[in-house]
Design an enzyme around this catalytic site. Structure first.
Site, PDB file in Angstrom:
ATOM      1  N   ASP A 133      78.969  37.659  55.684  1.00  0.00           N
ATOM      2  CA  ASP A 133      77.674  38.282  55.933  1.00  0.00           C
ATOM      3  C   ASP A 133      76.819  38.189  54.667  1.00  0.00           C
ATOM      4  OD1 ASP A 133      75.696  39.728  57.185  1.00  0.00           O
ATOM      5  OD2 ASP A 133      76.735  41.652  57.089  1.00  0.00           O
ATOM      6  N   GLU A 186      72.442  34.697  53.073  1.00  0.00           N
ATOM      7  CA  GLU A 186      71.197  33.915  53.149  1.00  0.00           C
ATOM      8  C   GLU A 186      70.725  33.368  51.776  1.00  0.00           C
ATOM      9  OE1 GLU A 186      72.036  36.236  56.394  1.00  0.00           O
ATOM     10  OE2 GLU A 186      71.577  37.070  54.423  1.00  0.00           O
ATOM     11  N   ASP A 221      70.985  41.779  62.714  1.00  0.00           N
ATOM     12  CA  ASP A 221      70.644  43.194  62.899  1.00  0.00           C
ATOM     13  C   ASP A 221      69.578  43.363  63.974  1.00  0.00           C
ATOM     14  OD1 ASP A 221      72.308  43.301  60.780  1.00  0.00           O
ATOM     15  OD2 ASP A 221      70.873  44.110  59.357  1.00  0.00           O
TER      16      ASP A 221
END
Length: 915
Positions: free
Chosen positions: A440, A443, A563
């Site tokens: 996670d 990015e 999310d």
């Protein structure tokens, strides 16, 4: 962890953008006069090399690169490459070791004999794609040979500067475009004109619509109906730099802040052909273990092991299927990767719990973030510093902040980092026998911006208030053109700086690669390293879930859409996002069921599990600050879950076969309707229904308070999977309103299909041991018909998914009806594995047979049935029926008590009475 800071981060980015007064992205109708083609050369490898000279220099967005090198090659019969770069200097490209592909000739190397100054239009022909060009100004077009359609046509001037590249193509207004993600598209899967599509990986919550999100996929599919026949093709611009793509309905313009133009044109002509040819280039989707197709439960906020144990027990008590239990970072010691909280998750008790669930076939997955806590007593950090694996800024590790507080980020472009990461995975696996990894925040996400230092004399984070508030001492970095490029992409939807809440774009990776260029491949490079690490440690088929993705990520990992919100709009958007990722070559995809935050309503969670039960990746996940939302928390949701997941667990053999098909051909598991019905233009914009495979259609309720659903039925016969006597016959395609009470989802099977199923269960391991059934669907009332189906089975944790290893079986099923006889048969490849498992087909259900359903003379393998079996028939009832009343009578025939071996060829037939 799925960051709850996302909405706050987005608000802060908006505020910062307003404070700094970033002007809107400038739009120039024309920047310069383009380039002229001054020579062209034929290369020994079958390609063509040309040289382009700038016609008139200008300073808008920087200086023009004077001479460009053009390379054109038909790499396959269905794929054309057009590569344009600086003729004198090597420029940044997506690394060939990360995404293997053919390399163009070296820059500056003269090949072949030059044909000087051809002023007439030229063509370079391939099997299906034709490349044509003009010389002054240089433009090019790509055409389809079979129907003479122009697929891509550069109508305006080519712009090529160090930090700004621009190219445009004209488009017919009837073209339907899909792709250009990752993006939460409020208007559905079909691209909407006059929306900017920005591609730059960001930790921006998926609740923010029409903005750049976690992944970058600069690829689109173009579907056109030409004279009643559908043709699809795709265009990939393989470039990892930030870009804006402006789609105006009749044109498409790329504005890219670095790299090269590396276009791949994929001929199709069907949507399935497109993804086959596309994944042949970027890598076939990863094989997934069988258990990963079961249901998953997660939450940020399972504070201790006892809570996790209770969740597993409560699913069992509620008789809701559950295969995998997950931990967000609650299991960690101080949010640090590869650690275990000794109080909340004591190792001895955790190992006992895992031993218990592993024995019954359940699995356990934990989260991992790339940020490594800066802590001198932390073993992972110590070993990383010793190996020198972190991204640098001016020679020192770049400091950022994520959940552990101050962190450094590993540089996965560095081979030493890949080795170190694999070693850390092994160390943790030795500590806790995890079954997969969830990567996670890759990015990369950073709670701070700019150049930061650890504040002296105070704790960071303080332990009070939200952990996502920046507590480092930071200053903006705008001194280089990499931190403040001349063209501002529409980052986060507000033209935020490219280094905002991420790694500074002037930071450097291995061999001096700038973060400016490599930013959007960070998650991709981490995924590859994680895949290698898990494979080396477990020796099994890895399961990895990654938030950030790039072209080729599907070869290594599954994806969830980040999310999202517990809202009806997020439920609706989840379908189009899922379908897009299938096109991108990432078929194992799904959204957080019931929404990540805030708390969903009971009705919404009912409807969401009715959709999410049919996501390829099906997981309930919630935020730390939201109330508990496991599926057993509401009685009505539990009912819906047992119903929808009960169907999922029955069709697991079908889903696993689709997984195999995806791995072999790239075919998406979940597909838009137009994949199976490309000539039916009503499907082109449909984002409210979807198919699993070619023929299993889900038509869910997506609005509050609705107890019926209007579903589009493409031409043909459709049978309801929860009551196969219910049929919809849609001669030319039509919309039909269907009842959909709260605990009911409409799922239909299309004609000409054979669907393999099993009896289901609460864990996939148990469901897999039950007898098989075959559902055979013919056109309703047909006196003649044909149907086919497939089944792939293997030892599902083997690293490779293939035939030929003695541990897999593939079966083709066929059925026909005609001349008063129903026949079905199988052709088995490598049946030894299925025979070793003792799998049998116990029941056959045949739908759409014309007549009264009288069955006689049942034969198996040419001999009359001597074993006692049960035969029954029921007449179909039609929601929408056949127009010819004389043909309106059809029946479902079921034969039970069979013992046909899955691993051995069989044939079965019977005579039918027709009234």
């Amino acid at each position: 962890m799925a960051s709850s800071s996302s909405s706050l981060a987005f608000s802060l980015s908006l505020l910062l953008a307003l404070i700094l007064c970033f002007s809107p992205t400038q739009s120039y109708k024309t920047i310069g006069k383009g380039y002229r083609l001054v020579s062209i050369e034929e290369s020994p490898d079958g390609g063509f090399i040309g040289y382009l000279q700038v016609k008139q220099k200008n300073k808008i967005y920087g200086s023009d690169i004077t001479t460009l090198r053009l390379f054109v090659k038909h790499e396959t019969d269905s794929r054309l490459r057009v590569h344009i770069t600086d003729a004198k200097q090597q420029r940044w490209e997506v690394p060939y070791n990360l995404l293997p592909r053919e390399q163009p000739p070296q820059v500056g190397k003269v090949i072949g004999k030059s044909r000087k100054s051809p002023i007439t239009v030229q063509e370079i022909s391939g099997s299906e794609l034709i490349f044509s060009y003009t010389t002054d100004p240089f433009t090019f077009a790509v055409k389809r040979r079979s129907n003479h359609e122009t697929l891509f046509n550069t109508t305006s001037s080519l712009v090529f500067k160090d930090q700004y590249l621009e190219i445009s193509t004209s488009l017919p207004k009837e073209a339907s475009l899909y792709g250009l993600g990752e993006n939460s598209q409020a208007n559905g899967i079909k691209l909407v004109p006059n929306e900017p599509y920005t591609l730059y990986t960001e930790d921006v919550s998926a609740i923010n619509l029409n903005t750049d999100l976690y992944g970058s996929h600069p690829m689109y599919m173009d579907l056109r109906n030409v004279g009643g026949k559908a043709y699809a093709h795709a265009v990939l611009l393989l470039n990892s730099n930030g870009m804006d793509v402006f789609y105006r309905g009749d044109s498409l313009t790329y504005k890219v802040i670095g790299g090269v133009f590396d276009f791949y044109f994929i001929a199709g002509p069907s949507p399935l052909n497109v993804v086959d040819q596309y994944t042949q280039l970027i890598g076939r989707p990863a094989p997934m273990p069988y258990w990963s197709l079961g249901f998953h439960q997660c939450r940020w906020g399972y504070h201790n092991l006892s809570v996790v144990e209770d969740v597993v027990d409560n699913y069992k008590k509620a008789k809701i299927p559950l295969d995998v239990i997950w931990n967000d970072d609650d299991h960690m010691d101080g949010h640090k990767d590869f650690t275990l909280n000794p109080v909340a998750y004591p190792r001895a008790k955790l190992l006992a719990f895992l031993d218990k669930i592993h024995k019954i076939g359940m699995k356990y997955i934990v989260i991992n973030d790339p940020g490594i806590g800066v802590n001198a007593s932390y073993g992972t950090f110590q070993r990383a510093m010793a190996a020198d694996v972190f991204i640098k800024y001016e020679g020192k590790p770049f400091l950022a902040q994520v959940w552990p507080g101050p962190v450094y980020f590993p540089d996965f472009l560095n081979p030493k980092t890949v080795s170190w990461w694999g070693d850390e995975i092994k160390r943790f696996h030795d500590l806790v026998p995890i079954d997969g990894l969830w990567i996670d925040m890759n990015e990369v996400s950073n709670f701070c911006s700019g150049l930061c230092t650890i504040p002296e004399g105070k704790q960071c984070p303080s332990g009070e208030g939200p952990g996502w508030v920046c507590c480092l001492d930071c200053k903006n970095i705008t001194k280089t053109r990499w931190d403040d490029p001349p063209y501002k992409i529409n980052a986060t939807g507000v033209v935020a700086p490219v280094g905002f809440k991420t790694i500074a774009t002037s930071a450097t990776h291995y061999n001096g690669v700038r973060e400016y260029d490599a930013h959007s491949i960070y998650g991709f490079s981490e995924t590859i390293a994680t895949h290698k690490g898990l494979l080396n440690v477990q020796g099994k088929r890895p399961f990895i879930l990654s938030r950030s993705t790039f072209v080729g990520s599907g070869q290594y990992a599954a994806h969830w859409t980040g999310d999202n919100q517990g809202t009806w709009q997020s439920l609706q958007v989840s379908i189009s996002t899922m379908l897009n990722f299938g096109i991108f070559g990432v078929p194992m995809v799904g959204s957080d069921i019931c929404g990540f935050y805030p708390q969903p309503t009971e009705e919404l969670c009912n409807r969401w599990i009715e959709v999410g039960a049919f996501y390829p990746f099906s997981r309930d996940h919630a935020n730390y600050y939201s109330p508990r939302q496991e599926l057993y928390q509401w009685d009505t949701v539990a009912d819906s879950a047992r119903n929808a997941l009960g169907m999922r667990y029955k069709i697991l053999p079908f889903l696993y076969t689709l997984n195999y098909e995806a791995h072999m051909t790239g075919a998406p598991i979940a597909r838009p309707l137009f994949f199976s019905f490309p000539e039916y233009t009503e499907c082109y914009g449909n984002s409210r229904q979807f198919l699993l495979g070619s023929s299993f259609m889900i038509s869910p309720v997506l609005e509050q308070g609705k107890t019926e659903v209007e579903a589009l039925f493409p031409p043909g016969s459709w049978y309801h999977m929860f009551d196969m006597t219910q049929a919809v016959v849609s001669k030319n395609g039509k919309r039909v309103t269907l009842p959909a009470p709260l605990n009911f989802v409409n799922v239909h099977l299309y004609q000409n299909t054979i669907l393999p199923t099993q009896q289901g269960g609460l864990i996939s391991k148990d469901a897999r041991t039950t007898p098989f059934s075959l559902v055979i669907a013919f056109p309703a009332g047909a006196s003649e018909g044909y149907a086919t189906g497939k089944l792939y089975l293997d030892e599902d944790e083997l690293p490779e998914m293939k035939l030929g290893n003695g541990q897999s079986t593939y079966v083709d099923f066929y059925a026909s009806v005609g001349n008063g006889t129903m026949k079905m048969w199988s052709q088995v490849k490598e049946g030894k594995f299925a025979l070793s498992k003792g799998w049998v087909i116990e029941k056959v259900s045949v739908l759409g047979l014309r007549g009264a359903g009288q069955v006689s003379e049942i034969q198996i393998n040419g001999s009359p049935m001597t074993k006692k079996i049960e035969v029954s028939s029921k007449e179909h009832t039609y929601v929408i029926g056949l127009e010819d009343e004389e043909e309106n009578k059809s029946v479902m025939v079921e034969v039970r008590g069979l013992e046909m071996l899955v691993g051995k060829d069989f044939n079965m037939s019977w005579k039918m009475g027709i009234n």
